[in-house]
Write an enzyme that holds these catalytic residues in place. Structure first.
Site, mmCIF file in Angstrom:
data_model
loop_
_atom_site.group_PDB
_atom_site.id
_atom_site.type_symbol
_atom_site.label_atom_id
_atom_site.label_comp_id
_atom_site.label_asym_id
_atom_site.label_seq_id
_atom_site.Cartn_x
_atom_site.Cartn_y
_atom_site.Cartn_z
ATOM 1 N N SER A 150 0.815 -1.211 0.000
ATOM 2 C CA SER A 150 0.000 0.000 0.000
ATOM 3 C C SER A 150 0.849 1.262 0.000
ATOM 4 O O SER A 150 1.840 1.378 0.726
ATOM 5 C CB SER A 150 -0.928 0.022 1.222
ATOM 6 O OG SER A 150 -1.664 1.235 1.254
ATOM 7 N N LYS B 22 -13.469 -3.835 3.924
ATOM 8 C CA LYS B 22 -14.378 -2.711 3.672
ATOM 9 C C LYS B 22 -15.822 -3.039 4.045
ATOM 10 O O LYS B 22 -16.552 -2.181 4.535
ATOM 11 C CB LYS B 22 -14.296 -2.279 2.208
ATOM 12 C CG LYS B 22 -12.987 -1.601 1.856
ATOM 13 C CD LYS B 22 -12.995 -1.080 0.434
ATOM 14 C CE LYS B 22 -11.716 -0.332 0.115
ATOM 15 N NZ LYS B 22 -11.742 0.291 -1.225
ATOM 16 N N ASP C 157 -14.030 6.571 -0.877
ATOM 17 C CA ASP C 157 -13.695 6.001 -2.182
ATOM 18 C C ASP C 157 -14.495 6.660 -3.299
ATOM 19 O O ASP C 157 -14.000 6.833 -4.422
ATOM 20 C CB ASP C 157 -13.965 4.492 -2.202
ATOM 21 C CG ASP C 157 -12.841 3.679 -1.596
ATOM 22 O OD1 ASP C 157 -11.705 4.199 -1.519
ATOM 23 O OD2 ASP C 157 -13.091 2.529 -1.195
ATOM 24 N N GLY D 264 -17.425 -6.099 -6.207
ATOM 25 C CA GLY D 264 -17.135 -6.011 -4.781
ATOM 26 C C GLY D 264 -17.357 -4.616 -4.224
ATOM 27 O O GLY D 264 -18.086 -3.795 -4.795
ATOM 28 N N GLY D 265 -16.698 -4.347 -3.100
ATOM 29 C CA GLY D 265 -16.907 -3.092 -2.412
ATOM 30 C C GLY D 265 -16.490 -1.877 -3.221
ATOM 31 O O GLY D 265 -17.176 -0.844 -3.207
ATOM 32 N N PRO E 163 -22.836 -10.882 -6.066
ATOM 33 C CA PRO E 163 -23.295 -11.297 -4.728
ATOM 34 C C PRO E 163 -24.726 -10.848 -4.464
ATOM 35 O O PRO E 163 -25.181 -9.816 -4.956
ATOM 36 C CB PRO E 163 -22.316 -10.579 -3.784
ATOM 37 C CG PRO E 163 -21.153 -10.208 -4.642
ATOM 38 C CD PRO E 163 -21.704 -9.970 -6.007
ATOM 39 N N ALA F 192 -8.262 0.574 -10.735
ATOM 40 C CA ALA F 192 -8.015 0.733 -9.304
ATOM 41 C C ALA F 192 -6.803 -0.055 -8.821
ATOM 42 O O ALA F 192 -6.253 0.244 -7.757
ATOM 43 C CB ALA F 192 -9.253 0.318 -8.508
ATOM 44 N N GLY G 1 -4.697 3.918 -10.900
ATOM 45 C CA GLY G 1 -5.370 3.729 -9.628
ATOM 46 C C GLY G 1 -4.813 4.600 -8.520
ATOM 47 O O GLY G 1 -5.526 4.940 -7.572
#
Length: 285
Positions: free
Chosen positions: A9, A61, A101, A126-127, A153, A223, A246
């Site tokens: 990160s 998240k 985000d 996803g998130g 999902p 991203a 990203g």
């Protein structure tokens, strides 16, 4: 900074540069926390003093939402957070979940020259895909978003679900199978890939092999910024598209986090942004 894995990160570089510019004394560390450890870690925070805030990345998240005392409306709508702030109320520590985000995605797309009312595609479910849908809804609430994913999902299973997230922010999500991803990207003005590193490599090969070009001025925000450039970014640029790395999304969402963490101490936003850009080796604004 919480997540797993976390060693790659660049958030510590961004945040430390911002706080140094502001002269705001703090520590900002990367802490490796797995999804199954989220509940215990959240409980430990209440027993420790000195916390001001947390940045949260995958896979936490969605997992951290259930452990908040309060959540902001955007977190309620999307079922995911990326920021936690701390406050003392009535002798107890109160954790509040936020989502920056969305602002990060909007900032990165606008900086790349995104046109108004774009035809938009999101890759993944996803998130971060939920945040991308919300960001695109802010840009054009009536436009709708095509989402291409290998799996969609159900709402309430680990996360709100990207289709439900669209409904919550007032936009229509058109769920499309992954087999249609290349065709969807070819017709898009904006593509936001929320897939993990190398998750779009096969798609990149399809695009490079089947298309002569993409839409004029079409923007790809990928991203996944490590390794960079991704194969998808290279393929998109080769087809004449505009690429937003990203790290741009990371930059703009981090600015909003710094505002939340420092409160009244925040000042000189242009200077903060340029200090953060210098820290990660990208062009100043």
């Amino acid at each position: 900074m919480l997540g797993h894995p976390i060693s790659h990160s660049k958030s510590p570089l961004l945040h430390r540069a911002a706080y140094a510019h502001l002269g705001w004394e703090c520590r900002y560390d990367a802490i490796d926390v797995r999804e199954e450890e989220a509940a215990a870690f959240a409980a430990s925070l209440r027993a420790e003093g000195g916390w001001t805030g947390l940045s949260v990345t995958m896979p936490l998240k969605a997992a951290m939402v259930a452990h908040m005392d309060q959540i902001q409306p955007l977190v309620q709508a999307l079922g995911v957070l990326n920021t936690v702030t701390f406050a003392r109320e009535g002798g107890r520590t109160v954790l509040t979940g936020h989502n920056t985000d969305v602002a990060g995605i909007v900032g990165a797309l606008r900086n790349a020259g995104m046109r108004d009312r774009p035809r938009a595609v999101v890759l993944g479910s996803g998130g971060t895909a939920c945040a991308a849908v919300a960001a695109l809804a802010q840009v054009d609430p009536a436009g709708g978003v095509d989402v291409c994913a290998r799996r969609f999902p159900e709402a309430g299973v680990n996360q709100a679900g990207v289709v439900a997230a669209g409904a919550a922010v007032g936009t229509t999500v058109n769920a499309r199978p992954w087999a249609e991803a290349a065709a969807a990207c070819a017709g898009a003005d904006v593509v936001v890939s929320t897939l993990p590193p190398h998750g779009a490599d096969r798609l990149a090969e399809e695009l490079a092999g089947e298309l002569a070009e993409v839409q004029p001025g079409a923007v790809l925000l990928d991203a996944a910024y490590d390794p960079w450039p991704s194969r998808l970014a290279s393929a998109w640029a080769g087809l004449g598209g505009v690429v937003a790395p990203g790290i741009e999304m990371l930059l703009y969402q981090a600015v909003e986090q710094v505002k939340l963490f420092t409160g009244e101490a925040f000042s000189d936003e242009p200077g903060v942004i340029n200090a953060m850009c210098d820290a990660v080796g990208i062009a100043r604004r």
